[in-house]
Design a protein around this motif. Structure first.
Motif, PDB file in Angstrom:
ATOM      1  N   PHE A 111       4.947  13.357 -10.309  1.00 23.57           N
ATOM      2  CA  PHE A 111       6.100  14.271 -10.316  1.00 23.57           C
ATOM      3  C   PHE A 111       6.942  14.073 -11.576  1.00 23.57           C
ATOM      4  N   ILE A 112       7.205  12.819 -11.929  1.00 27.25           N
ATOM      5  CA  ILE A 112       8.031  12.517 -13.102  1.00 27.25           C
ATOM      6  C   ILE A 112       7.303  12.928 -14.382  1.00 27.25           C
ATOM      7  N   GLY A 113       6.012  12.607 -14.468  1.00 25.86           N
ATOM      8  CA  GLY A 113       5.259  12.981 -15.655  1.00 25.86           C
ATOM      9  C   GLY A 113       5.155  14.474 -15.843  1.00 25.86           C
ATOM     10  N   ALA A 114       5.156  15.223 -14.725  1.00 21.62           N
ATOM     11  CA  ALA A 114       5.028  16.679 -14.798  1.00 21.62           C
ATOM     12  C   ALA A 114       6.314  17.362 -15.238  1.00 21.62           C
ATOM     13  N   LEU A 115       7.411  16.636 -15.257  1.00 19.70           N
ATOM     14  CA  LEU A 115       8.691  17.215 -15.677  1.00 19.70           C
ATOM     15  C   LEU A 115       8.951  16.883 -17.138  1.00 19.70           C
ATOM     16  N   PRO A 116       8.861  17.850 -18.038  1.00 19.88           N
ATOM     17  CA  PRO A 116       9.177  17.576 -19.448  1.00 19.88           C
ATOM     18  C   PRO A 116      10.602  17.059 -19.587  1.00 19.88           C
ATOM     19  N   GLY A 117      10.750  16.002 -20.366  1.00 12.76           N
ATOM     20  CA  GLY A 117      12.064  15.390 -20.548  1.00 12.76           C
ATOM     21  C   GLY A 117      12.191  14.077 -19.811  1.00 12.76           C
ATOM     22  N   LEU A 118      11.424  13.908 -18.713  1.00 11.35           N
ATOM     23  CA  LEU A 118      11.408  12.639 -18.016  1.00 11.35           C
ATOM     24  C   LEU A 118      10.166  11.865 -18.441  1.00 11.35           C
ATOM     25  N   ASN A 119      10.182  10.557 -18.272  1.00  8.44           N
ATOM     26  CA  ASN A 119       9.057   9.740 -18.697  1.00  8.44           C
ATOM     27  C   ASN A 119       8.974   8.493 -17.827  1.00  8.44           C
ATOM     28  N   PRO A 120       7.829   7.794 -17.846  1.00 13.80           N
ATOM     29  CA  PRO A 120       7.678   6.616 -16.989  1.00 13.80           C
ATOM     30  C   PRO A 120       8.645   5.497 -17.340  1.00 13.80           C
ATOM     31  N   VAL A 121       9.010   5.377 -18.594  1.00 13.82           N
ATOM     32  CA  VAL A 121       9.931   4.310 -18.991  1.00 13.82           C
ATOM     33  C   VAL A 121      11.273   4.498 -18.297  1.00 13.82           C
ATOM     34  N   MET A 122      11.786   5.739 -18.304  1.00 17.74           N
ATOM     35  CA  MET A 122      13.057   6.024 -17.648  1.00 17.74           C
ATOM     36  C   MET A 122      12.964   5.765 -16.147  1.00 17.74           C
ATOM     37  N   ALA A 123      11.854   6.196 -15.531  1.00 14.42           N
ATOM     38  CA  ALA A 123      11.704   6.026 -14.085  1.00 14.42           C
ATOM     39  C   ALA A 123      11.653   4.551 -13.697  1.00 14.42           C
ATOM     40  N   LEU A 160       0.825  -1.210   0.000  1.00 14.66           N
ATOM     41  CA  LEU A 160       0.000   0.000   0.000  1.00 14.66           C
ATOM     42  C   LEU A 160       0.859   1.260   0.000  1.00 14.66           C
ATOM     43  N   LEU A 161       1.866   1.282   0.861  1.00 17.99           N
ATOM     44  CA  LEU A 161       2.764   2.447   0.896  1.00 17.99           C
ATOM     45  C   LEU A 161       3.534   2.582  -0.411  1.00 17.99           C
ATOM     46  N   ALA A 162       3.913   1.446  -0.994  1.00 17.94           N
ATOM     47  CA  ALA A 162       4.635   1.478  -2.267  1.00 17.94           C
ATOM     48  C   ALA A 162       3.764   2.081  -3.363  1.00 17.94           C
ATOM     49  N   MET A 163       2.501   1.681  -3.404  1.00 21.31           N
ATOM     50  CA  MET A 163       1.600   2.214  -4.436  1.00 21.31           C
ATOM     51  C   MET A 163       1.362   3.709  -4.254  1.00 21.31           C
ATOM     52  N   LEU A 164       1.139   4.145  -3.022  1.00 22.12           N
ATOM     53  CA  LEU A 164       0.879   5.554  -2.770  1.00 22.12           C
ATOM     54  C   LEU A 164       2.109   6.404  -3.080  1.00 22.12           C
ATOM     55  N   GLY A 165       3.256   5.990  -2.563  1.00 21.54           N
ATOM     56  CA  GLY A 165       4.476   6.754  -2.810  1.00 21.54           C
ATOM     57  C   GLY A 165       4.858   6.769  -4.280  1.00 21.54           C
ATOM     58  N   ALA A 166       4.705   5.626  -4.959  1.00 21.33           N
ATOM     59  CA  ALA A 166       5.067   5.564  -6.369  1.00 21.33           C
ATOM     60  C   ALA A 166       4.101   6.379  -7.227  1.00 21.33           C
ATOM     61  N   SER A 167       2.829   6.441  -6.841  1.00 22.91           N
ATOM     62  CA  SER A 167       1.870   7.255  -7.592  1.00 22.91           C
ATOM     63  C   SER A 167       2.240   8.735  -7.506  1.00 22.91           C
ATOM     64  N   LEU A 168       2.615   9.179  -6.308  1.00 27.77           N
ATOM     65  CA  LEU A 168       3.066  10.561  -6.151  1.00 27.77           C
ATOM     66  C   LEU A 168       4.325  10.828  -6.967  1.00 27.77           C
ATOM     67  N   TYR A 192       3.702   4.079 -13.251  1.00 26.99           N
ATOM     68  CA  TYR A 192       3.113   4.028 -14.594  1.00 26.99           C
ATOM     69  C   TYR A 192       1.842   4.869 -14.671  1.00 26.99           C
ATOM     70  N   ASN A 193       0.870   4.563 -13.826  1.00 25.53           N
ATOM     71  CA  ASN A 193      -0.397   5.290 -13.874  1.00 25.53           C
ATOM     72  C   ASN A 193      -0.237   6.754 -13.468  1.00 25.53           C
ATOM     73  N   GLY A 194       0.593   7.016 -12.458  1.00 24.00           N
ATOM     74  CA  GLY A 194       0.783   8.393 -12.009  1.00 24.00           C
ATOM     75  C   GLY A 194       1.441   9.262 -13.054  1.00 24.00           C
ATOM     76  N   SER A 195       2.446   8.741 -13.712  1.00 25.27           N
ATOM     77  CA  SER A 195       3.165   9.547 -14.699  1.00 25.27           C
ATOM     78  C   SER A 195       2.326   9.802 -15.944  1.00 25.27           C
ATOM     79  N   MET A 196       1.438   8.873 -16.290  1.00 29.97           N
ATOM     80  CA  MET A 196       0.587   9.098 -17.455  1.00 29.97           C
ATOM     81  C   MET A 196      -0.360  10.273 -17.213  1.00 29.97           C
ATOM     82  N   TYR A 197      -0.845  10.423 -15.973  1.00 32.28           N
ATOM     83  CA  TYR A 197      -1.631  11.627 -15.666  1.00 32.28           C
ATOM     84  C   TYR A 197      -0.719  12.844 -15.541  1.00 32.28           C
ATOM     85  N   GLY A 198       0.427  12.679 -14.911  1.00 33.58           N
ATOM     86  CA  GLY A 198       1.335  13.807 -14.712  1.00 33.58           C
ATOM     87  C   GLY A 198       1.755  14.464 -16.011  1.00 33.58           C
TER      88      GLY A 198
END
Length: 497
Positions: free
Chosen positions: A29-41, A17-25, A65-71
């Motif tokens: 964050f990663i998706g919101a940064l242009p130049g970074l992407n979920p594949v790299m993360a 549960l903590l892993a899912m919550l922390g990874a979603s956040l 994966y899901n968090g960065s696609m929204y980010g």
């Protein structure tokens, strides 16, 4: 019933549960940064999962994966810069909404659309995955050979602009997959008397190099030293009215179905799902001229479509061992790290783990509503103020540490940097990287399948197409390879007339 209780008890433990919550956040964050992407993360994360519980590791993958696609929608709406390739279509109407002062509303629609698309995709994975796995139990060596060839051909043709370059990348991946000991004869191949090559090229090291280093080099190349001012990132609170939500329901349903269908097809990806969903919404709209000028349906279609691709791309990955996209290939790598072989037997060998990952894809999709709320979105929007150059040394250190702890070998660092430089040059030449990874994963599967089929058929090549199923898959494979050639010949024929 016992297996369901076992799955739920494992997923809802404190660690996953903590892993899912922390990874979603982290994903937002990663998706919101242009130049970074979920594949790299995820590529950076994989080396760190060796010592983790499998459900914790897979929960982190699902969350990122899901968090960065929204980010990726955040910079797409605020800056007209897609945070991820799948968010390109989001810019069409998201940025015009932001220009007329409706940025918060556009982000709210993107958040809800991402959650709905991801949830629908996870439900499709949970229902279609086990059904497809049962059908693949009837596959023999010949069928597995053609399935592997179909996966490489489809990804090679569909990924990138040039089908020939995609097929060349697939062949390159096949060559890399032959390094090491032959699993049937035990003889060494392309090892050049180097003991560390006897086990083959480490897939995780290659993945980190191919997908983590090129974006870092591009960030360094861009040399962003300023970032955005705070005044450009002020967002107000907004709530969607009941009438607005009801108006978006048909778009959500249509885009979810399109995204799921695209996700199941190997090699298509979220960007194709987003474009198809956007075009479908525009064609079905009463006033299509509004699209491109700030239509909420455009944002909803793009974000719902690209997130509906997420879990659906895992359906062929988990059941057949053929990843639907690059992230699915990384998930296969995570399973291999923990000694699990993707394919139909996976549902029998580790049903609690597979079922748990499916539930985690569902939970992290719903978590988007929590981590992507108004307050959270305002916070994540502030990451646009970070200069891109600041991320370069941090990511390089994470890459080096993560790769070194896998085997404790310095040679892996050189292999990672070599793969990264090759990936950077290949991207400059517009050669897609996904077929290379797929070739490394499916190459051994195809080789074992064809050799075992020939042994069973006593060397008769026709044994490879001795069953109706193998004939169908072989015809589909040949069709995928010939389709770009036939498409190029059509204009030539017309001009000859």
């Amino acid at each position: 019933m016992d297996i369901i209780l076992q799955i739920l008890s494992g997923v809802f433990a404190a660690g996953p549960l903590l892993a899912m919550l922390g990874a979603s956040l982290l994903g937002v964050f990663i998706g919101a940064l242009p130049g970074l992407n979920p594949v790299m993360a995820i590529a950076l994360l994989l080396p760190l999962t060796y010592s983790m519980d499998p459900l914790v590791a897979l929960g982190m993958v699902a969350g990122i994966y899901n968090g960065s696609m929204y980010g990726g929608a955040i910079p797409a709406i605020l800056l007209r810069i897609p945070g991820t390739p799948a968010a390109i279509a989001t810019t069409f109407d998201g940025f015009p909404m932001a220009e007329r002062g409706e940025a918060a509303k556009a982000l709210k629609i993107a958040c809800w659309s991402s959650a709905i698309g991801g949830t629908a995709s996870a439900i499709a994975l949970m229902t279609l995955g086990p059904l497809l796995a049962r059908g693949t139990l009837y596959f023999g060596p010949a069928e597995y050979f053609w399935i592997a060839m179909f996966g490489m051909a489809s990804v090679g043709v569909m990924v990138g602009r040039d089908a020939l370059k995609g097929l060349i990348a697939s062949v390159l991946g096949l060559l890399l997959g032959t390094v090491g000991l032959d699993q049937l004869s035990g003889s060494s191949r392309f090892t050049f008397d180097q003991p560390w090559l006897l086990g083959g090229l480490d897939l995780i090291v290659i993945l980190v190099g191919l997908y983590a280093l090129p974006p870092v080099l591009q960030l360094a190349e861009a040399a962003d030293l300023k970032g955005l001012p705070a005044s450009a990132l002020r967002l107000a609170r907004v709530r969607l009215g009941r009438a607005e939500v009801l108006a978006l329901v048909p778009t959500w349903i249509r885009s979810s179905l399109i995204g799921i269908a695209v996700g199941i097809l190997p090699g298509a990806g979220g960007n194709i799902a987003a474009f198809l969903s956007y075009n479908a919404a525009k064609n079905r709209a009463r006033d299509p001229d509004r699209f491109g000028k700030g239509a909420p349906e455009g944002v909803a279609a793009a974000e719902c479509g690209n997130n509906a691709d997420n879990a659906a791309s895992m359906i062929p990955a988990l059941t057949l061992g053929i990843p639907g996209n690059v992230v699915a290939a990384l998930v296969l790598g995570a399973l291999l790290i923990h000694g699990l072989q993707p394919g139909p037997q996976l549902f029998h060998q580790a049903p609690d783990l597979v079922g748990g990952f499916m539930v985690q894809m569902l939970i992290t999709s719903v978590l988007i509503l929590l981590v992507g709320g108004a307050a959270a979105t305002r916070v994540f929007a502030q990451v646009q103020r970070l200069p891109g150059v600041m991320l370069v040394p941090t990511i390089l250190v994470l890459m080096a540490v993560g790769v070194y702890v896998i085997n404790g070998r310095v040679v892996d660092l050189w292999l990672m940097f070599g793969a990264g430089l090759a990936g950077y040059l290949l991207e400059k030449l517009e050669v897609p990287l996904a077929p290379i990874v797929l070739g490394m994963i499916l190459g051994p599967m195809a080789e074992q399948g064809v050799r075992r089929a020939l042994l069973i058929g006593r060397g008769d090549p026709l044994h490879l197409v001795s069953s109706p199923l193998s004939m169908i898959i072989a015809a589909a494979t040949v069709g995928f390879i010939l389709w770009p050639l036939l498409r190029r010949l059509k204009p030539t024929r017309r001009s000859d007339r």
